[in-house]
Scaffold this active site. Structure first.
Site, PDB file in Angstrom:
ATOM      1  N   CYS A  80       0.838  -1.204   0.000  1.00 48.89           N
ATOM      2  CA  CYS A  80       0.000   0.000   0.000  1.00 48.89           C
ATOM      3  C   CYS A  80       0.875   1.257   0.000  1.00 48.89           C
ATOM      4  CB  CYS A  80      -0.930  -0.063   1.217  1.00 48.89           C
ATOM      5  SG  CYS A  80      -1.455   1.504   1.911  1.00 48.89           S
ATOM      6  N   CYS A 122       0.442   3.830   2.770  1.00 44.68           N
ATOM      7  CA  CYS A 122       0.942   3.334   4.062  1.00 44.68           C
ATOM      8  C   CYS A 122       2.414   3.682   4.224  1.00 44.68           C
ATOM      9  CB  CYS A 122       0.767   1.821   4.160  1.00 44.68           C
ATOM     10  SG  CYS A 122      -0.958   1.318   4.099  1.00 44.68           S
TER      11      CYS A 122
END
Lengths: 306, 103
Positions: free
Chosen positions: B31, B34
């Protein structure tokens, strides 16, 4: 005591870091302020294939780190803090952040843009509970489920193609009868068996309380409304410029962008606008980076005439 | 105190029974956002050392925890006080927001 910087850059995306690199390399004392971490929208991008020099593509996050390191090699300073207010009109410009006040002789506005929301009731509450603005981040949560993508540009097309590999069924909802997305996406979209296009339609309501359960769609041509059950809705309907900070001090165009020309100079001497918040025909990493270089050049010129 | 790695095995002890507020960052290696959020969480952890406990939950390794808290989007920051999840924020958040959430 904080010094009087030659340049304060607001925003740590490709536009901001290019301005910082060029200015710092020219010997200016540069401070860059970023409210999150370096990269901006680029940092959120999984793979960037269209920034030259990376034949295998590069992760947006990694590219952001490299841009930051490049600027820091010439002693540009990054501070992670949110800018709450600016005073641009005077000779010594002031930038007020959550961590203190900084002063600069020039200011480069590189605050970028953010995803546009649908502005529907419950959208906020259902964000992260079925409504998403990032398919590559959240797609995994919808494995073998039914999702809809709304939008007709490159982001929407890329999202739909990414999701078709994970999800049982993908609907792509667009308000017109043809996509604005680049042609490279058309054939793969047409070929995808579990992907269905819903043309001329807008999302008009979100269903579900704790979690999204479906959406209402209105066909703009026939006026008919229908509901569609889905577990996820991926919103990719363009971006909005982050220009709230300066809207009282600079004239903005009707869409909220700063109308600076190719010199990136704004109507206030010593203030420059680069990247996605500037009115321009193509918003890409490479055009943002280009703006940054140009801004540094004209900032230098401005400082030389003081 | 370093940022803790929270698993279903230490969740009870480190989070639910914690005397201090706890901020958890739910993330995954694939991600992009993230990755952007992670250094912000690290900086926050350093600044609030001794006042707020900070942990990270890898949702691929701990699907049970992600499920239990209905995580459907990452990164998600979740704040626990006295064993209760009291506030959450979806997406990359500025550090100032993390301060607000743990006040």
């Amino acid at each position: 005591m904080e010094p009087l910087y030659d340049m304060i850059v607001i925003g740590g995306g490709p536009g901001g870091y290019s301005a910082a690199l060029y200015a710092a390399r020219a010997g200016l004392q540069v401070l860059l302020l970023e409210q999150l971490s370096p990269g901006g929208q680029m940092g959120l991008t999984d793979t960037i294939d269209n920034y030259p020099g990376f034949p295998q593509g590069v992760s947006g996050f990694e590219l952001a780190q490299k841009m930051k390191e490049g600027a820091e090699r010439f002693h540009a300073v990054t501070k992670l803090t949110k800018v709450v207010r600016v005073r641009l009109s005077q000779e010594e410009k002031e930038v007020v952040t959550a961590q203190g006040v900084y002063r600069g002789k020039t200011v480069v506005l590189a605050c970028g843009a953010r995803p546009r929301t649908l502005e529907l009731p419950k959208e906020d509450r259902l964000t992260g509970r079925g409504v998403s603005y990032c398919a590559t981040c959240d797609g995994m949560f919808y494995r073998r489920k039914t999702v809809a993508v709304v939008g007709g540009g490159n982001t929407a097309a890329a999202d739909a193609l990414y999701l078709k590999n994970l999800c049982e069924k993908v609907y792509l909802i667009h308000r017109r009868d043809s996509l604005r997305a680049s042609r490279v996406y058309w054939e793969p979209l047409r070929k995808a068996e579990n992907l269905e296009m819903i043309w001329d339609s807008q999302v008009t309501a979100l269903f579900g309380e704790e979690k999204l359960s479906g959406i209402a769609i209105k066909n703009k041509k026939t006026g008919k409304e229908a509901s569609l059950s889905c577990d996820g809705l991926f919103v990719a309907i363009g971006t909005l410029p982050n220009t709230e900070l300066v809207r009282e001090q600079l004239k903005l165009d009707e869409a909220g962008y700063i109308p600076a020309d190719e010199t990136t100079r704004t109507e206030i001497p010593g203030v420059f606008a680069v990247g996605d918040l500037r009115r321009k025909p193509l918003r890409q990493v490479v055009t943002a980076a280009s703006d940054g270089a140009v801004a540094a050049h004209f900032a230098e010129e401005y400082l030389a005439t003081r | 105190m370093a940022v803790l790695t929270i698993t279903k095995d230490n969740f009870q002890k480190e989070v639910l029974e914690s005397a201090q507020p706890v901020l958890l960052d739910f993330w995954a290696s694939w991600c992009g956002p993230c990755k952007m959020f992670s250094p912000i969480v690290d900086e926050f952890a350093e600044e609030r050392e001794g006042e707020v406990k900070v942990g990270k939950v890898n949702i691929d390794e701990e699907p049970e925890l992600a499920n239990q808290f209905g995580i459907m989007s990452i990164p998600t920051a979740l704040v626990f006080k006295n064993g209760q999840a009291v506030e959450s924020a979806v997406g990359v958040q500025p550090k100032e927001r993390l301060w607000d959430m743990t006040k």
